[in-house]
Write a protein that holds these residues in place. Structure first.
Motif, PDB file in Angstrom:
ATOM      1  N   PRO A 107     -60.654  23.107  26.979  1.00 19.22           N
ATOM      2  CA  PRO A 107     -59.667  22.749  26.382  1.00 19.22           C
ATOM      3  C   PRO A 107     -58.541  21.839  27.362  1.00 19.22           C
ATOM      4  N   GLU A 108     -58.535  21.902  28.718  1.00 16.56           N
ATOM      5  CA  GLU A 108     -57.608  21.234  29.286  1.00 16.56           C
ATOM      6  C   GLU A 108     -58.192  19.841  29.587  1.00 16.56           C
ATOM      7  N   ASP A 109     -59.551  19.413  29.077  1.00 12.84           N
ATOM      8  CA  ASP A 109     -59.902  18.020  28.819  1.00 12.84           C
ATOM      9  C   ASP A 109     -59.258  17.343  27.690  1.00 12.84           C
ATOM     10  N   THR A 110     -58.638  18.089  26.978  1.00 16.45           N
ATOM     11  CA  THR A 110     -58.128  17.237  25.726  1.00 16.45           C
ATOM     12  C   THR A 110     -57.066  16.199  26.062  1.00 16.45           C
ATOM     13  N   ALA A 111     -57.316  14.967  25.512  1.00 14.39           N
ATOM     14  CA  ALA A 111     -56.529  13.779  26.017  1.00 14.39           C
ATOM     15  C   ALA A 111     -57.014  12.696  25.310  1.00 14.39           C
ATOM     16  N   VAL A 112     -56.347  11.493  25.303  1.00 14.47           N
ATOM     17  CA  VAL A 112     -56.858  10.317  24.955  1.00 14.47           C
ATOM     18  C   VAL A 112     -57.663   9.523  26.174  1.00 14.47           C
ATOM     19  N   GLN A 156     -59.610   9.561  21.241  1.00 10.67           N
ATOM     20  CA  GLN A 156     -59.038  11.054  21.269  1.00 10.67           C
ATOM     21  C   GLN A 156     -60.356  11.758  21.633  1.00 10.67           C
ATOM     22  N   VAL A 157     -60.063  12.799  22.514  1.00 10.28           N
ATOM     23  CA  VAL A 157     -60.982  14.183  22.631  1.00 10.28           C
ATOM     24  C   VAL A 157     -60.103  15.377  22.646  1.00 10.28           C
ATOM     25  N   THR A 158     -60.656  16.166  21.740  1.00  7.90           N
ATOM     26  CA  THR A 158     -59.823  17.285  21.549  1.00  7.90           C
ATOM     27  C   THR A 158     -60.894  18.443  21.717  1.00  7.90           C
TER      28      THR A 158
END
Length: 126
Positions: free
Chosen positions: A88-93, A121-123
């Motif tokens: 989840p902490e990889d979530t970012a643009v 975007q990666v969620t």
């Protein structure tokens, strides 16, 4: 005019994988190092991975070592970021970028890059 276009982002569950692509046009792709950076909401843009102009040298942020792999196909003017074991902490643009200097090593600081894509975007859901 150099243009960088990212693709491949999306929504994935924790533990899953995604492969980002960055297609470059204009300029001479195979003489410049390329990098991936990411920016989460309310945070600064952080280095993720970089690859030297020749592809012979790579560099990774500690947070992604062993999970992400950067590669390039100079014939296709494309750089890739394979992301495995996503958290989840990889979530970012995620942004790709090209260095300002030819024949550069795998630079980690954004000041070395002068062309940027629009981001993808990666969620990662938990």
């Amino acid at each position: 005019q150099v243009q960088l276009v990212e693709s491949g982002g999306g929504l994935v569950q924790a533990g899953g994988s995604l492969r980002l692509s960055c297609a470059a046009s204009g300029g001479t792709f195979n003489t410049y190092a390329m990098g991936w950076f990411r920016q989460a909401p309310g945070k600064e843009r952080d280095f993720v991975a970089a690859i030297a102009w020749s592809g012979g040298m790579t560099s990774y942020a500690d947070s992604v070592k062993g999970r992400f792999t950067i590669s390039r196909d100079n014939a296709e003017n494309t750089v890739y970021l394979q992301m495995n074991s996503l958290k989840p902490e990889d979530t970012a643009v995620y942004y790709c970028a090209r260095t300002s200097t030819m024949f550069s090593a795998a630079r980690t600081h954004p000041s070395h890059y002068n062309y940027w894509g629009q981001g993808t975007q990666v969620t990662v859901s938990s």
